[in-house]
Design an enzyme around this catalytic site. Structure first.
Site, mmCIF file in Angstrom:
data_model
loop_
_atom_site.group_PDB
_atom_site.id
_atom_site.type_symbol
_atom_site.label_atom_id
_atom_site.label_comp_id
_atom_site.label_asym_id
_atom_site.label_seq_id
_atom_site.Cartn_x
_atom_site.Cartn_y
_atom_site.Cartn_z
ATOM 1 N N HIS A 155 0.899 -1.627 0.052
ATOM 2 C CA HIS A 155 -0.234 -0.066 0.232
ATOM 3 C C HIS A 155 0.706 1.765 0.310
ATOM 4 C CE1 HIS A 155 -3.164 2.417 1.448
ATOM 5 N NE2 HIS A 155 -2.637 2.805 1.707
ATOM 6 N N GLU A 156 1.433 1.269 0.889
ATOM 7 C CA GLU A 156 2.469 2.584 0.904
ATOM 8 C C GLU A 156 3.392 2.866 -0.468
ATOM 9 O OE1 GLU A 156 1.678 4.641 2.883
ATOM 10 O OE2 GLU A 156 0.611 3.336 4.215
ATOM 11 N N HIS A 198 1.510 4.628 -3.022
ATOM 12 C CA HIS A 198 2.112 5.411 -2.943
ATOM 13 C C HIS A 198 3.133 5.889 -3.608
ATOM 14 C CE1 HIS A 198 -1.447 6.850 -0.804
ATOM 15 N NE2 HIS A 198 -1.503 5.919 -0.100
ATOM 16 N N HIS A 243 3.390 6.311 -7.309
ATOM 17 C CA HIS A 243 3.039 7.405 -7.017
ATOM 18 C C HIS A 243 3.782 9.062 -7.176
ATOM 19 C CE1 HIS A 243 -1.416 10.064 -6.929
ATOM 20 N NE2 HIS A 243 -0.729 10.124 -8.407
#
Length: 684
Positions: A475-476, A479, A482
């Protein structure tokens, strides 16, 4: 002038952490603020007529040194803080708030921005430039530029007080987390706990010169105890300690702070002409209005609640039947309590799927999972990660990487910080130490970091992750991708600078790869034997992926509704934080309320972080990510064409265009909520 105000002259212009002294920060901030003010004055005082370049673009590039120092300091305040840093933060925050107001309330600066904005139809602007112009104009108009001087001064006072209150809120939570220790000297009290968790508890006790075992409120200590410890009374004790952070009527109490923050945000919104704080915030979100958010959450609630109630009844009956045949819980189960949830859920999952985290953890050695995330990024986006030792760190635990594209060009510098410490707040997050932008023809590449709190290695075992921690890492890392793959001209539109209900799409979609056989076979190997995770376990992971999805969805909805209840109303009549919270949870409660616990006083996402009126974003983005991943599944989870479209239209574009426009460019259609309901097993 401090080291922070000079060119760093370091590899890749990275932060020289070891050379920065804590006392350097305050003078560095003051110097950088003065420099930034001078840059603003230069924009305002130029004799040239206002243009996009000399006003809008110049404004976006201004304050670069101040932004860099801020990113270093406030990231340290989250990941490696101490009393001195916290004291400086309390001094710096009002200075930054005042400086921010100096810009947004500068009438002459706004006049120049408005001239450019009013002539936009005559300008030949790119999509990104149009977005920047709109954002800059709204940044003034939405933050008081049109107010009278009296109201501008009132706004300044509110913003200054809010900046300090949010800091104090977080400091209280960290202090309460660090203050609690459950010191156990009888090994029987650790019955049920896996060997790795017991060893970690013993190691922690030894590090503090204590006999026996220490259990703390840090996630790697707290979660295993709540999941596996047979002693119900001890689970109750630590659960109540965890749930009462900021709610102990002591010097670290957050009740008055919660009320003040909610009231000040409401006053601020009213001052700016908005009905509530939520109306102000959501104007710049995909959802647009509080009514749309509430409708969205209530529609999900209607779908999830029947499943959640059924799951809860099954779990409670299972717990009672198990308790009748067990001597471990001498207190007996009359009604399922919050401190029973993790324990009996794990037992039921083991029964239904013959699966528990202790079976899986040997296949998820931290280093292997990191390499797995890197391999996924390579297969999807052609990225290569090389660990490097010539980049300065703020702590020895931090890992540093150079990220390159297939053509060897530098994409990003990547920091990873995985283990809990006294100076680190709980949870997991992604952040940036240097933004991406294109300036003077140079594409300045970003410095990105992820920070987590995973189980540390012990004397006998490496760091072995639970499956939940595996998905957290992915999940991190989503990010981080991105941020890494950002490719925009202007820093304020770069990377994760997008609408908050869009920012979770890149992170949440990457979690999907953790459930795929094709992915798991790349990195899930036994830390001792090297054997690839058996197909049987992969099938069990997939089969259990919707386990208690109704209850989990209900929990997320409850947090979203609590957020909206604080920020979507006039809070001036709220006197009792706990009573108000209980009423807010009315439609979503399954477990009996615990009088000594309060969620709001430790709800850092909305009272310290940036998620006020935005917690619904997690579920909103789940609709996007479920729909987007169905596209990958249709074409192949490592399909280069789909991955390239995701990179081109989502990851690299930042906030340059309306997120729904970007999503439709990637997907060819608007997202369909049915994809989420199908994945969650809630669509009958």
């Amino acid at each position: 002038m401090t080291i922070l105000n000079k060119p760093f002259n370091t590899p890749y212009n990275t932060a020289p952490f070891s050379k920065i002294k804590t006392e350097d920060y305050l003078p560095a901030f003051k110097i950088a603020i003065e420099k930034a003010k001078a840059e603003i004055d230069a924009i305002v005082n130029t004799s040239d007529a206002p243009s996009f370049k000399n006003t809008i673009e110049a404004l976006d590039y201004s304050g670069e040194e101040l932004d860099r120092i801020s990113s270093l300091f406030f990231n340290l305040n989250s990941a490696e803080t101490n009393d001195e840093i916290q004291k400086i933060a309390q001094e710096i925050s009002p200075l930054l708030s005042e400086f921010s107001n100096d810009i947004t309330l500068n009438a002459d600066l706004f006049k120049r921005v408005k001239i450019v904005y009013d002539s936009k139809t005559n300008l030949d602007l790119t999509t990104e430039q149009n977005t920047l112009l709109d954002k800059k104009y709204k940044g003034f108009s939405r933050n008081g530029a049109n107010l009278s001087e009296v109201k501008k001064n009132a706004l300044r006072a509110i913003d200054k007080e809010l900046s300090q209150l949010k800091l104090t809120f977080g400091e209280h939570i960290l202090a309460e987390t660090n203050a609690f220790e459950m010191h156990l000297t009888n090994e029987a009290d650790l019955s049920g706990l896996p060997d790795g968790a017991k060893e970690a508890a013993k190691q922690l006790a030894e590090s503090k010169n204590k006999e026996g075992w220490l259990i703390t409120l840090d996630y790697p200590s707290y979660i295993p105890f709540m999941t596996y410890a047979d002693n119900r009374l001890l689970r109750e004790k630590i659960s109540k300690a965890f749930g009462s952070k900021g709610f102990n009527n002591n010097t670290l109490d957050n009740q008055e702070i919660v009320l003040k923050i909610a009231q000040l945000r409401f006053k601020r919104a009213q001052l700016l002409g908005y009905k509530t704080h939520a109306h102000f915030v959501l104007e710049e979100r995909m959802a647009k209005t509080p009514e749309k958010v509430t409708t969205f959450l209530k529609e999900l609630l209607d779908k999830a609640k029947p499943a959640a109630k059924e799951e809860f009844t099954t779990l409670e009956n299972f717990a009672k039947s198990l308790d009748r045949t067990s001597t471990a819980n001498s207190s007996g189960i009359d009604k399922l309590q919050k401190w029973d949830s993790g324990y009996y859920s794990e037992k039921l999952k083991q029964k239904l799927f013959s699966l528990d985290d202790e079976q899986l953890k040997p296949y998820f050695k931290l280093e292997n999972v990191i390499n797995g995330a890197f391999t996924v990024a390579e297969k999807l986006f052609g990225l290569q990660f090389e660990e490097v030792q010539n980049i300065d760190k703020y702590h020895n635990d931090v890992l540093t990487y150079k990220v390159k594209a297939a053509d060897e060009d530098l994409v990003s510098i990547f920091y990873a910080d995985f283990f809990p410490r006294a100076g680190k707040r709980n949870g997991a997050w992604m952040t940036s130490y240097k933004p991406q932008m294109i300036k003077d023809g140079i594409n300045h590449r970003p410095h990105v970091s992820i920070v987590c709190n995973f189980t540390k290695p012990t004397k006998s075992k490496p760091s072995l992750l639970t499956f939940n921690e595996v998905t957290t890492l992915f999940h991190e890392f989503g990010h981080a991708l991105h941020g890494m793959l950002a490719n925009t001209t202007y820093p304020s539109l770069s990377g994760t600078s997008v609408f908050w209900d869009f920012v979770e799409l890149p992170s949440q979609i990457l979690e999907n790869w953790c459930y795929e056989e094709e992915t798991l076979k790349l990195f899930a190997t036994h830390y001792e034997t090297g054997a690839v995770i058996p197909m049987e376990l992969i099938e069990k992971i997939k089969a259990s992926s919707t386990f208690h999805e109704g209850m989990q969805t209900l929990r997320q909805i409850s947090f979203g509704l609590l957020d909206m209840s604080w920020h979507g109303v006039d809070p001036s009549e709220i006197k009792d934080v706990k009573a108000y919270e209980v009423a807010s949870f009315g439609d979503t409660n399954l477990y009996p309320d615990v009088a000594k616990n309060c969620m709001s006083t430790a709800f850092a996402h909305i009272f310290q972080g940036g998620y006020s009126s935005g917690y619904y974003s997690y579920k909103w983005a789940e609709v996007l990510d479920a729909d987007a991943f169905e596209y990958f599944k249709e074409e192949g989870i490592f399909n280069k064409d789909v991955a390239n479209k995701f990179k081109t239209f989502i990851l690299s574009q930042g906030g340059t265009e309306d997120p729904m426009t970007l999503y439709k460019k990637f997907r060819g259609q608007e997202p369909k909520p049915e994809a989420l309901l199908r994945r969650a097993g809630l669509l009958k």
